[in-house]
Structure formats: structure tokens, C-alpha cells
Design a protein around this motif. Sequence first.
Motif, PDB file in Angstrom:
ATOM      1  N   SER A  66       0.820  -1.208   0.000  1.00  0.00           N
ATOM      2  CA  SER A  66       0.000   0.000   0.000  1.00  0.00           C
ATOM      3  C   SER A  66       0.856   1.261   0.000  1.00  0.00           C
ATOM      4  N   SER A  67       1.978   1.236   0.704  1.00  0.00           N
ATOM      5  CA  SER A  67       2.828   2.433   0.745  1.00  0.00           C
ATOM      6  C   SER A  67       3.487   2.688  -0.604  1.00  0.00           C
ATOM      7  N   ILE A  68       3.847   1.641  -1.321  1.00  0.00           N
ATOM      8  CA  ILE A  68       4.427   1.817  -2.655  1.00  0.00           C
ATOM      9  C   ILE A  68       3.393   2.406  -3.596  1.00  0.00           C
ATOM     10  N   LEU A  69       2.186   1.841  -3.584  1.00  0.00           N
ATOM     11  CA  LEU A  69       1.123   2.372  -4.438  1.00  0.00           C
ATOM     12  C   LEU A  69       0.759   3.807  -4.043  1.00  0.00           C
ATOM     13  N   ALA A  70       0.661   4.053  -2.745  1.00  0.00           N
ATOM     14  CA  ALA A  70       0.312   5.406  -2.282  1.00  0.00           C
ATOM     15  C   ALA A  70       1.362   6.410  -2.722  1.00  0.00           C
ATOM     16  N   ASP A  71       2.631   6.043  -2.647  1.00  0.00           N
ATOM     17  CA  ASP A  71       3.694   6.932  -3.084  1.00  0.00           C
ATOM     18  C   ASP A  71       3.559   7.224  -4.579  1.00  0.00           C
ATOM     19  N   PHE A  94       0.775   7.118  -6.471  1.00  0.00           N
ATOM     20  CA  PHE A  94      -0.375   7.998  -6.700  1.00  0.00           C
ATOM     21  C   PHE A  94      -0.104   9.413  -6.188  1.00  0.00           C
ATOM     22  N   ASP A  95       0.645   9.543  -5.080  1.00  0.00           N
ATOM     23  CA  ASP A  95       1.012  10.873  -4.575  1.00  0.00           C
ATOM     24  C   ASP A  95       1.891  11.612  -5.587  1.00  0.00           C
ATOM     25  N   ARG A  96       2.777  10.877  -6.245  1.00  0.00           N
ATOM     26  CA  ARG A  96       3.652  11.499  -7.246  1.00  0.00           C
ATOM     27  C   ARG A  96       2.839  11.992  -8.446  1.00  0.00           C
ATOM     28  N   VAL A  97       1.847  11.208  -8.857  1.00  0.00           N
ATOM     29  CA  VAL A  97       0.967  11.653  -9.940  1.00  0.00           C
ATOM     30  C   VAL A  97       0.242  12.921  -9.506  1.00  0.00           C
ATOM     31  N   ARG A  98      -0.269  12.926  -8.278  1.00  0.00           N
ATOM     32  CA  ARG A  98      -0.983  14.084  -7.753  1.00  0.00           C
ATOM     33  C   ARG A  98      -0.099  15.333  -7.779  1.00  0.00           C
ATOM     34  N   GLU A  99       1.143  15.191  -7.323  1.00  0.00           N
ATOM     35  CA  GLU A  99       2.070  16.319  -7.321  1.00  0.00           C
ATOM     36  C   GLU A  99       2.337  16.810  -8.737  1.00  0.00           C
ATOM     37  N   THR A 100       2.525  15.893  -9.669  1.00  0.00           N
ATOM     38  CA  THR A 100       2.787  16.263 -11.062  1.00  0.00           C
ATOM     39  C   THR A 100       1.609  17.022 -11.647  1.00  0.00           C
ATOM     40  N   VAL A 101       0.401  16.484 -11.442  1.00  0.00           N
ATOM     41  CA  VAL A 101      -0.800  17.137 -11.961  1.00  0.00           C
ATOM     42  C   VAL A 101      -0.945  18.540 -11.375  1.00  0.00           C
ATOM     43  N   LEU A 121      -4.813  -2.060  -9.573  1.00  0.00           N
ATOM     44  CA  LEU A 121      -4.221  -0.854  -9.005  1.00  0.00           C
ATOM     45  C   LEU A 121      -2.890  -0.517  -9.678  1.00  0.00           C
ATOM     46  N   ALA A 122      -2.089  -1.532  -9.992  1.00  0.00           N
ATOM     47  CA  ALA A 122      -0.836  -1.281 -10.716  1.00  0.00           C
ATOM     48  C   ALA A 122      -1.125  -0.721 -12.103  1.00  0.00           C
ATOM     49  N   SER A 123      -2.158  -1.239 -12.751  1.00  0.00           N
ATOM     50  CA  SER A 123      -2.545  -0.762 -14.078  1.00  0.00           C
ATOM     51  C   SER A 123      -3.019   0.686 -14.038  1.00  0.00           C
ATOM     52  N   VAL A 124      -3.846   1.024 -13.054  1.00  0.00           N
ATOM     53  CA  VAL A 124      -4.347   2.394 -12.920  1.00  0.00           C
ATOM     54  C   VAL A 124      -3.185   3.356 -12.658  1.00  0.00           C
ATOM     55  N   LEU A 125      -2.273   2.961 -11.787  1.00  0.00           N
ATOM     56  CA  LEU A 125      -1.123   3.809 -11.500  1.00  0.00           C
ATOM     57  C   LEU A 125      -0.264   3.994 -12.746  1.00  0.00           C
ATOM     58  N   ASN A 126      -0.052   2.932 -13.499  1.00  0.00           N
ATOM     59  CA  ASN A 126       0.724   3.020 -14.734  1.00  0.00           C
ATOM     60  C   ASN A 126       0.065   3.974 -15.723  1.00  0.00           C
ATOM     61  N   ASP A 127      -1.241   3.849 -15.901  1.00  0.00           N
ATOM     62  CA  ASP A 127      -1.985   4.705 -16.820  1.00  0.00           C
ATOM     63  C   ASP A 127      -1.893   6.170 -16.381  1.00  0.00           C
ATOM     64  N   ALA A 128      -2.109   6.418 -15.090  1.00  0.00           N
ATOM     65  CA  ALA A 128      -2.081   7.786 -14.579  1.00  0.00           C
ATOM     66  C   ALA A 128      -0.685   8.396 -14.734  1.00  0.00           C
ATOM     67  N   THR A 129       0.344   7.606 -14.478  1.00  0.00           N
ATOM     68  CA  THR A 129       1.716   8.090 -14.605  1.00  0.00           C
ATOM     69  C   THR A 129       2.031   8.461 -16.049  1.00  0.00           C
TER      70      THR A 129
END
Length: 195
Positions: free
Chosen positions: A7-12, A14-21, A163-171
Motif C-alpha cells: 500500500s505504501s508503494i502504491l500510495a507513493d 499515486f502521490d507522485r501523480v498528484r504532485e505532477t498534476v 491498481l498497478a494498471s491504474v497507476l501506470n496509466d495515470a503516470t
Amino acid sequence: MTRELASSILADGFDRVRETVAEILEATPPAGLRWQPSAGSNHIAWLVWHLSRVMDDHIVGVTAVLDGGAPPAGGQEPAPAGQVWHLDWADRFGLPYAVDDFGLGHTPDDVRAFPAVDAGLLDGYHAAVQERAAALLERLEPADYSTICDLRWDPPVSIGVRLASVLNDATQHAGQAAYVKGLFDRGISRPAGDS
């Protein structure tokens, strides 16, 4: 892998995507939000909306399965209930698309039809979706990662894979938005004849 580590890896991520956006939207003038480097290119506003819509749809789909719902099994499944988009964001954006649309299969004409919207609106929607993603990650238990959340694929999709797929897409889409912003900032113009 422990739940905390996964969860911490995924949260990190998604947080990076949030910061970028947030950084892109804060630093892009209104004229840059819908600027396209070519007629067939996606613009920043569409990219941020699309990555947020995919996150919203898929995070709510995972949450529905965790809450005891059946995973989608085939055909044209209705959009998962409870998306942030449906709360009030769809009305505020006023897009020319169907309310459940999240951009899959959009043509260049569809992208150009995306209206001028305020960067704060895009940022607010993405922040609300990110908040939902963080809440989901907080509640996941180790066994949840292997729970099947979508039967429409072969093999069926587990929560961990989704969740890995969503993170990949968002990144990827956040990176594309950053690239478009870089071109806009440098005053790159479209090739001659590209209308």
C-alpha cells in the motif's frame, strides 16, 4: 509482501501523480490547457481529465468488489456507482460527452470538443479522486490484493493488478501532460499544414 509495504508503494506512486498534476496545472496559463502540438494530439486539460476519470472509475470498481459487489463479468457493464465524478463534478465541467465517458476511444475531434475549463476545476477533481484512492489503499488487507475485481479479461484481473494498471496509466498521462506543457512553454508550433 506486507499490506503496509504494498500500500505504501502504491500510495507513493499515486502521490507522485498528484504532485505532477498539481504542478502542471498551477504553472500552465489558460491558453496552454487546450493547446495541442498537432491536430491529433491530446491537450493538458483532456489528459488530466482522462487520467482522473480512469482513476475514479477503477478505484470505485475495486471498492465495490471489496464491499461485497460482484466483479463485472462481461458485456456492457454499467459504470460503478459512487464515482466522485457523479457527485457534482460532471455538472461543473459541462462536457459534451456521455456522463459515464472517461475518454477511452476518443477521437481528435472529441479531444478538441473538450471545453475551456479552469485549471482549478481540473485540479479539484483530481484531488478528490486522489483522496478516494488514498482511502482505498488504507483499507486494503494482504488477501485483498489477490481478490478478483474484473472477470472480463483472461486471466481475470485481481485488485493488485488493477491498481498497478491504474497507476501506470495515470503516470503515463501525467507525463504526457508535462511533455505538452514543455512544448507549449518553448513556443513549439505545429508543422505546416497540420490543422
